[in-house]
Design an enzyme around this catalytic site. Structure first.
Site, PDB file in Angstrom:
ATOM      1  N   GLY A 195      38.403 -40.455 -11.079  1.00 54.25           N
ATOM      2  CA  GLY A 195      38.016 -39.854 -12.354  1.00 54.25           C
ATOM      3  C   GLY A 195      37.053 -40.760 -13.107  1.00 54.25           C
ATOM      4  O   GLY A 195      36.036 -40.306 -13.648  1.00 54.25           O
ATOM      5  N   LYS A 196      37.360 -42.053 -13.139  1.00 53.87           N
ATOM      6  CA  LYS A 196      36.462 -43.008 -13.808  1.00 53.87           C
ATOM      7  C   LYS A 196      35.111 -43.039 -13.101  1.00 53.87           C
ATOM      8  O   LYS A 196      34.072 -43.069 -13.744  1.00 53.87           O
ATOM      9  CB  LYS A 196      37.050 -44.430 -13.767  1.00 53.87           C
ATOM     10  CG  LYS A 196      38.118 -44.691 -14.790  1.00 53.87           C
ATOM     11  CD  LYS A 196      38.448 -46.179 -14.766  1.00 53.87           C
ATOM     12  CE  LYS A 196      39.673 -46.487 -15.578  1.00 53.87           C
ATOM     13  NZ  LYS A 196      40.032 -47.908 -15.531  1.00 53.87           N
ATOM     14  N   ASP A 219      38.504 -51.018 -18.648  1.00 54.81           N
ATOM     15  CA  ASP A 219      39.943 -50.977 -18.852  1.00 54.81           C
ATOM     16  C   ASP A 219      40.164 -50.062 -20.037  1.00 54.81           C
ATOM     17  O   ASP A 219      39.531 -50.206 -21.084  1.00 54.81           O
ATOM     18  CB  ASP A 219      40.556 -52.351 -19.096  1.00 54.81           C
ATOM     19  CG  ASP A 219      42.061 -52.286 -18.865  1.00 54.81           C
ATOM     20  OD1 ASP A 219      42.470 -51.993 -17.716  1.00 54.81           O
ATOM     21  OD2 ASP A 219      42.836 -52.466 -19.827  1.00 54.81           O
ATOM     22  N   PHE A 237      41.172 -36.315 -15.935  1.00 49.07           N
ATOM     23  CA  PHE A 237      42.249 -37.002 -15.211  1.00 49.07           C
ATOM     24  C   PHE A 237      43.228 -37.570 -16.244  1.00 49.07           C
ATOM     25  O   PHE A 237      43.039 -37.409 -17.457  1.00 49.07           O
ATOM     26  CB  PHE A 237      41.676 -38.112 -14.306  1.00 49.07           C
ATOM     27  CG  PHE A 237      41.059 -39.264 -15.056  1.00 49.07           C
ATOM     28  CD1 PHE A 237      39.758 -39.180 -15.530  1.00 49.07           C
ATOM     29  CD2 PHE A 237      41.777 -40.434 -15.314  1.00 49.07           C
ATOM     30  CE1 PHE A 237      39.172 -40.240 -16.232  1.00 49.07           C
ATOM     31  CE2 PHE A 237      41.205 -41.506 -16.000  1.00 49.07           C
ATOM     32  CZ  PHE A 237      39.905 -41.396 -16.460  1.00 49.07           C
ATOM     33  N   GLY A 238      44.252 -38.231 -15.745  1.00 49.40           N
ATOM     34  CA  GLY A 238      45.200 -38.932 -16.630  1.00 49.40           C
ATOM     35  C   GLY A 238      45.798 -38.039 -17.700  1.00 49.40           C
ATOM     36  O   GLY A 238      46.358 -36.973 -17.419  1.00 49.40           O
ATOM     37  N   LYS A 280      33.484 -33.774 -22.723  1.00 52.39           N
ATOM     38  CA  LYS A 280      34.143 -35.084 -22.661  1.00 52.39           C
ATOM     39  C   LYS A 280      33.113 -36.212 -22.532  1.00 52.39           C
ATOM     40  O   LYS A 280      33.209 -37.231 -23.224  1.00 52.39           O
ATOM     41  CB  LYS A 280      35.140 -35.132 -21.487  1.00 52.39           C
ATOM     42  CG  LYS A 280      35.918 -36.433 -21.471  1.00 52.39           C
ATOM     43  CD  LYS A 280      36.934 -36.556 -20.368  1.00 52.39           C
ATOM     44  CE  LYS A 280      37.604 -37.925 -20.452  1.00 52.39           C
ATOM     45  NZ  LYS A 280      38.389 -38.278 -19.284  1.00 52.39           N
TER      46      LYS A 280
HETATM   47  P1  IMP Z   1      43.344 -48.728 -16.154  1.00 48.72           P
HETATM   48  O1  IMP Z   1      42.113 -48.836 -17.004  1.00 48.72           O
HETATM   49  O2  IMP Z   1      43.051 -48.771 -14.697  1.00 48.72           O
HETATM   50  O3  IMP Z   1      44.416 -49.664 -16.598  1.00 48.72           O
HETATM   51  O4  IMP Z   1      43.939 -47.266 -16.333  1.00 48.72           O
HETATM   52  C1  IMP Z   1      43.838 -46.600 -17.517  1.00 48.72           C
HETATM   53  C2  IMP Z   1      44.809 -45.437 -17.578  1.00 48.72           C
HETATM   54  O5  IMP Z   1      44.679 -44.869 -18.890  1.00 48.72           O
HETATM   55  C3  IMP Z   1      44.453 -44.305 -16.607  1.00 48.72           C
HETATM   56  O6  IMP Z   1      45.144 -44.413 -15.398  1.00 48.72           O
HETATM   57  C4  IMP Z   1      44.895 -43.079 -17.398  1.00 48.72           C
HETATM   58  O7  IMP Z   1      46.272 -42.890 -17.265  1.00 48.72           O
HETATM   59  C5  IMP Z   1      44.608 -43.483 -18.833  1.00 48.72           C
HETATM   60  N1  IMP Z   1      43.231 -43.077 -19.197  1.00 48.72           N
HETATM   61  C6  IMP Z   1      42.154 -43.890 -19.404  1.00 48.72           C
HETATM   62  N2  IMP Z   1      41.052 -43.172 -19.685  1.00 48.72           N
HETATM   63  C7  IMP Z   1      41.434 -41.891 -19.639  1.00 48.72           C
HETATM   64  C8  IMP Z   1      40.722 -40.676 -19.822  1.00 48.72           C
HETATM   65  O8  IMP Z   1      39.499 -40.625 -20.027  1.00 48.72           O
HETATM   66  N3  IMP Z   1      41.462 -39.548 -19.725  1.00 48.72           N
HETATM   67  C9  IMP Z   1      42.795 -39.559 -19.487  1.00 48.72           C
HETATM   68  N4  IMP Z   1      43.499 -40.651 -19.267  1.00 48.72           N
HETATM   69  C10 IMP Z   1      42.826 -41.822 -19.354  1.00 48.72           C
END
Ligand code: IMP
Length: 198
Positions: free
Chosen positions: A12-13, A70, A152-153, A175
């Site tokens: 997703g990122k 992050d 996502f997320g 978004k």
């Molecule tokens: P990390 O940056 O890998 O620690 O993960 C960040 C977590 O925050 C993701 O796995 C999602 O659960 C949540 N997250 C971060 N950005 C988003 C977004 O744009 N939409 C939805 N959830 C997000």
């Protein structure tokens, strides 16, 4: 320096970074394609620390400039949680996104204050250790019920300020204009130009 390794395995990122950075003339290589077969441990206490940890580890390993995000969701009624622990909320990395956002909805049952914000901290590190960082935030609130399948997320339960539906329904185009990541990337681009690295 127009190619960055994305220090993440989050599809997703990757999609969001690519959609925003490619039109600006940057190309992005996912860390797995660059031969990285491990995840960097996110041991920092802030988004900034974790973004730097990921980018600096991958830049040192690949000898290419690496960019990391992050990010996480900070919910007022939960004292800012899950915050930097958003990916490990509830049952941790083994839980699906849906299990995590349903757990969040349970925790907020009956809460009057449903305000929240998404935060993204972006960090670029070059192999010789130069660093560019930027932060973006997107204020909003947590929905009563999940909706939509976009993003996502926590996207199905996060309603950005100025809208009545969550990111999951609003879709990628909206978004990528207003999200925490879009704002962080806009600030990042300005910082990058100021830094003289590009
Ligand atoms: P990390 O940056 O890998 O620690 O993960 C960040 C977590 O925050 C993701 O796995 C999602 O659960 C949540 N997250 C971060 N950005 C988003 C977004 O744009 N939409 C939805 N959830 C997000």
């Amino acid at each position: 320096m127009n190619t960055f390794i994305l220090a993440s395995n989050n599809a997703g990122k990757y999609r969001e970074f690519k959609a925003i950075l490619e039109p600006l003339g940057f190309s992005l290589v996912p860390q797995a394609v660059a031969g990285v077969d491990f995840e960097v441990n996110e041991t920092g206490e802030t988004f900034e620390e974790n973004a730097w940890l990921k980018a600096s580890t991958i830049a040192a390993y690949t000898h290419f400039p690496a960019i990391a995000d992050d990010s996480g969701l900070c919910v007022t009624a939960l004292g800012g949680a899950p915050g930097v622990h958003s990916a490990r909320f509830g049952g941790g990395k083994d839980w699906t996104d849906e299990q995590k956002y349903r757990y969040l909805l349970e925790k907020l049952e009956g809460a009057e204050d449903r305000s929240a914000k998404f935060v993204s901290c972006i960090c670029l590190v070059t192999p010789d250790g130069r660093t560019v960082t930027a932060r973006g935030e997107c204020p909003g609130r947590i929905a009563e019920e999940p909706a939509g399948t976009g993003g996502f997320g926590y996207d199905p339960v996060f309603i950005p300020e100025g809208h009545d539906e969550p990111f999951g329904v609003l879709g990628t185009d909206v978004k990528n204009k207003i999200s925490h990541r879009a704002r962080a990337l806009a600030a990042f681009r300005a910082e990058l130009e100021r830094s003289g690295l590009c």
